[in-house]
Design a protein around this motif. Structure first.
Motif, PDB file in Angstrom:
ATOM      1  N   TRP A 186      12.686   6.528   6.350  1.00  0.00           N
ATOM      2  CA  TRP A 186      11.682   5.530   5.988  1.00  0.00           C
ATOM      3  C   TRP A 186      12.344   4.304   5.369  1.00  0.00           C
ATOM      4  N   GLU A 187      13.329   4.546   4.544  1.00  0.00           N
ATOM      5  CA  GLU A 187      14.013   3.425   3.896  1.00  0.00           C
ATOM      6  C   GLU A 187      14.666   2.516   4.928  1.00  0.00           C
ATOM      7  N   LEU A 190      11.800   0.392   6.542  1.00  0.00           N
ATOM      8  CA  LEU A 190      11.231  -0.604   5.639  1.00  0.00           C
ATOM      9  C   LEU A 190      12.229  -1.721   5.336  1.00  0.00           C
ATOM     10  N   TRP A 201       2.080  -2.950   4.919  1.00  0.00           N
ATOM     11  CA  TRP A 201       1.210  -2.056   4.160  1.00  0.00           C
ATOM     12  C   TRP A 201       1.459  -0.645   4.679  1.00  0.00           C
ATOM     13  N   PHE A 202       1.660   0.280   3.778  1.00  0.00           N
ATOM     14  CA  PHE A 202       1.942   1.666   4.149  1.00  0.00           C
ATOM     15  C   PHE A 202       0.771   2.535   3.692  1.00  0.00           C
ATOM     16  N   GLU A 254       6.324   5.675  -2.342  1.00  0.00           N
ATOM     17  CA  GLU A 254       5.741   4.547  -3.068  1.00  0.00           C
ATOM     18  C   GLU A 254       6.838   3.656  -3.651  1.00  0.00           C
ATOM     19  N   CYS A 257       8.562   1.561  -0.908  1.00  0.00           N
ATOM     20  CA  CYS A 257       7.657   0.493  -0.462  1.00  0.00           C
ATOM     21  C   CYS A 257       7.741  -0.682  -1.433  1.00  0.00           C
ATOM     22  N   LYS A 258       7.718  -0.373  -2.717  1.00  0.00           N
ATOM     23  CA  LYS A 258       7.813  -1.407  -3.747  1.00  0.00           C
ATOM     24  C   LYS A 258       9.177  -2.091  -3.698  1.00  0.00           C
ATOM     25  N   GLY A 262       6.751  -4.101  -0.053  1.00  0.00           N
ATOM     26  CA  GLY A 262       5.540  -3.703   0.662  1.00  0.00           C
ATOM     27  C   GLY A 262       4.477  -3.125  -0.252  1.00  0.00           C
ATOM     28  N   GLN A 263       3.360  -2.758   0.333  1.00  0.00           N
ATOM     29  CA  GLN A 263       2.240  -2.169  -0.389  1.00  0.00           C
ATOM     30  C   GLN A 263       2.060  -0.719   0.052  1.00  0.00           C
ATOM     31  N   TYR A 264       1.989   0.183  -0.910  1.00  0.00           N
ATOM     32  CA  TYR A 264       1.753   1.603  -0.632  1.00  0.00           C
ATOM     33  C   TYR A 264       0.314   1.923  -1.003  1.00  0.00           C
TER      34      TYR A 264
END
Length: 288
Positions: A186-187, A190, A201-202, A254, A257-258, A262-264
């Protein structure tokens, strides 16, 4: 008025908020933040509530008896991608899949109703062609089509499929998935989105039984994406350890994402969909 019509009526009043200054090159219904750029006339579009009435062209009204406003090249549309995880881990649990589709359909409707450009992709296997549409004329049709989507056959994981579908010319990428892939994978994704200067947005969608399994005793578990079988003996200690590891995994999601801007949004199916759309997103400043 039925529930669906009421939902669409509420969605039509909302617009997606994208903070980046990167804009599309096509004329749209949003005012560009690039002051001093060309104010050359582009075309007309129908007046919508909230538009500046000073932009109404009264000469056109005199001929048509309809309100139109002038669009200038300064008004730029957004290009927004909605990636729906349609791999087996999402589709095997019916209630979870319906919830995820409902979320994807609602967000896609909002994008199109705002006269922005949509790319929708149900990501499950190679060869799926993304749907590209522009404008409110397609909003209801797209909403219904996404709701009816059946998902793909057994496939590799969501990230393995998404890397083949990810497009570069978007201002916002909306990911709707259970997020079960390893954190490092995921990293990597992103980080790539940040490098492309795309906001994201996740939405993490989880079924009730994934959050708090009620199983016990000897069982055969089958990986929904690979078909691999394993025999296990479930007891309260194992289930407690699973729940602890899931919470830690979600916490890490989370955090990354931060980290990448991004937004989780945690979206378990137990949480009402309209609460997510009209309370959570509004509170985060993601819609207005």
């Amino acid at each position: 008025m039925n529930n669906q019509q009421a939902l669409l009526g509420r969605l039509q009043k909302r617009k997606v908020v994208v903070k980046t200054r990167k804009r599309g090159i096509h004329a749209g219904s949003r005012q560009s933040n690039k002051f001093g750029s060309s104010m050359e006339f582009s075309d007309f579009r129908a007046y919508q509530p909230g538009d500046d009435i000073r932009q109404i062209d009264w000469n056109v009204f005199g001929r048509t008896q309809k309100h139109y406003i002038k669009r200038f090249l300064d008004e730029q549309e957004l290009s927004i991608a909605v990636y729906l995880d349609a791999t087996s881990s999402m589709t095997k649990i019916h209630s979870k899949w319906e919830y995820a589709k409902g979320l994807a359909a609602a967000l896609s409707f909002m994008v199109l109703a705002g006269e922005d450009r949509l790319l929708f992709a149900a990501v499950s296997s190679e060869g799926i062609q993304p749907v590209k549409r522009k404008g409110s004329v397609y909003s209801r049709r797209t909403f219904l089509e996404i709701q009816k989507h059946e998902g793909g056959a057994m496939a590799k994981n969501f990230l393995g499929c998404l890397k083949d579908s990810l497009l570069k010319q978007q201002q916002l990428a909306i990911l709707i998935t259970d997020g079960f892939e390893p954190i490092k994978e995921w990293e990597s994704l992103l980080k790539k989105l940040k490098g492309l200067k795309q906001e994201f947005w996740f939405f993490q969608v989880l079924a009730n039984e994934e959050l708090a399994p009620s199983y016990s005793g000897d069982m055969k578990l089958i990986d929904s994406e690979t078909g691999t079988e394993v025999n296990v003996s479930l007891n309260s200690s194992i289930l407690s350890d699973y729940e602890k590891r899931l919470k830690e995994h979600n916490k890490q999601l989370e955090a990354i994402c931060k980290r990448y801007g991004g937004q989780y949004i945690f979206a378990p199916e137990v949480r009402d969909l309209q609460t997510i759309l009209f309370r959570d997103l509004l509170a985060k400043g993601l819609v207005r």
